[in-house]
Design a protein around this motif. Sequence first.
Motif, PDB file in Angstrom:
ATOM      1  N   ARG A 133       0.838  -1.202   0.000  1.00 20.00           N
ATOM      2  CA  ARG A 133       0.000   0.000   0.000  1.00 20.00           C
ATOM      3  C   ARG A 133       0.871   1.251   0.000  1.00 20.00           C
ATOM      4  NH1 ARG A 133      -3.949   0.417   4.441  1.00 20.00           N
ATOM      5  NH2 ARG A 133      -4.799   2.073   3.168  1.00 20.00           N
ATOM      6  N   LEU A 134       1.953   1.256   0.782  1.00 27.99           N
ATOM      7  CA  LEU A 134       2.854   2.413   0.824  1.00 27.99           C
ATOM      8  C   LEU A 134       3.482   2.647  -0.545  1.00 27.99           C
ATOM      9  CD1 LEU A 134       4.307   4.674   2.342  1.00 27.99           C
ATOM     10  CD2 LEU A 134       6.038   2.991   3.012  1.00 27.99           C
ATOM     11  N   VAL A 135       3.965   1.588  -1.179  1.00 31.79           N
ATOM     12  CA  VAL A 135       4.576   1.716  -2.510  1.00 31.79           C
ATOM     13  C   VAL A 135       3.558   2.257  -3.511  1.00 31.79           C
ATOM     14  CG1 VAL A 135       5.530   0.391  -4.443  1.00 31.79           C
ATOM     15  CG2 VAL A 135       6.362  -0.023  -2.127  1.00 31.79           C
ATOM     16  N   ALA A 136       2.333   1.753  -3.442  1.00 34.02           N
ATOM     17  CA  ALA A 136       1.289   2.227  -4.361  1.00 34.02           C
ATOM     18  C   ALA A 136       0.991   3.708  -4.132  1.00 34.02           C
ATOM     19  CB  ALA A 136       0.018   1.396  -4.194  1.00 34.02           C
ATOM     20  N   CYS A 137       0.936   4.112  -2.873  1.00 31.78           N
ATOM     21  CA  CYS A 137       0.645   5.516  -2.568  1.00 31.78           C
ATOM     22  C   CYS A 137       1.799   6.423  -2.979  1.00 31.78           C
ATOM     23  CB  CYS A 137       0.321   5.687  -1.082  1.00 31.78           C
ATOM     24  SG  CYS A 137      -1.303   5.029  -0.621  1.00 31.78           S
ATOM     25  N   CYS A 187      -3.768   8.974   1.330  1.00 38.43           N
ATOM     26  CA  CYS A 187      -3.841   7.764   0.504  1.00 38.43           C
ATOM     27  C   CYS A 187      -3.885   6.511   1.373  1.00 38.43           C
ATOM     28  CB  CYS A 187      -2.643   7.718  -0.443  1.00 38.43           C
ATOM     29  SG  CYS A 187      -2.582   6.226  -1.465  1.00 38.43           S
ATOM     30  N   LEU A 188      -3.048   6.459   2.399  1.00 44.33           N
ATOM     31  CA  LEU A 188      -2.975   5.263   3.241  1.00 44.33           C
ATOM     32  C   LEU A 188      -4.213   5.108   4.123  1.00 44.33           C
ATOM     33  CD1 LEU A 188       0.775   5.475   4.276  1.00 44.33           C
ATOM     34  CD2 LEU A 188      -0.276   3.763   2.788  1.00 44.33           C
ATOM     35  N   SER A 189      -4.934   6.184   4.360  1.00 44.60           N
ATOM     36  CA  SER A 189      -6.128   6.084   5.208  1.00 44.60           C
ATOM     37  C   SER A 189      -7.368   5.694   4.413  1.00 44.60           C
ATOM     38  CB  SER A 189      -6.378   7.403   5.935  1.00 44.60           C
ATOM     39  OG  SER A 189      -6.712   8.431   5.025  1.00 44.60           O
ATOM     40  N   ARG A 190      -7.238   5.570   3.074  1.00 43.97           N
ATOM     41  CA  ARG A 190      -8.401   5.163   2.259  1.00 43.97           C
ATOM     42  C   ARG A 190      -8.707   3.704   2.467  1.00 43.97           C
ATOM     43  NH1 ARG A 190      -6.883   7.447  -3.610  1.00 43.97           N
ATOM     44  NH2 ARG A 190      -4.849   7.007  -2.914  1.00 43.97           N
TER      45      ARG A 190
END
Length: 190
Positions: A133-137, A187-190
């Motif tokens: 998720r971090l990489v995607a954000c 982004c990470l909170s979505r």
Amino acid sequence: MAGSSGREDEDGRHYLVERLARIAGGDKSALKDLYDRTQAKLFGIALRILNDRREAEDVLQDVYLSVWMKAADFDPGRASPITWLATIARNRSIDRVRQIGRRDERDIETALDVPDDQPDAFQVLTARDDHDRLVACIGELDERTSHAIRTAFFAGRTYQELADTAEVPLGTMKSVIRRGLIKLKGCLSR
């Protein structure tokens, strides 16, 4: 490059979310698709906890029966699909260990005395999901901001070094990184 990997991971997440929604609607083919995509990971969790292949296979059947019955309870806002599935596998495996312990008159508490410095499969899957998720954000950020954040936090460069390299004032670089971190948090909170 990291952006495409993040996109593939996000596509995989959406695929699993969609399968769980279809399972909640009674779609047996969606359950088969979900099984094909996730059974290796979930079997690994069960096998690690139970240390018995036959018991792990039995637990895996219980896991997918639970998924069939509880797919409507899945909330993609609370957990990723793989985290939700891994939690079910972990809980079913622990329940089975307790059953075996009573049947074989073994004390499950003795398992606590066995040291294991390695993260368990659930922790590895959760960390992997968080990393993906971090990489995607980060991949969603513009190139300048993405580069600044990756260089500052993963390569250990100072803000001043980044500002000097980019030939911008230190305050500008701090603002770029601060705005990027705010976007990442969103982004990470979505």
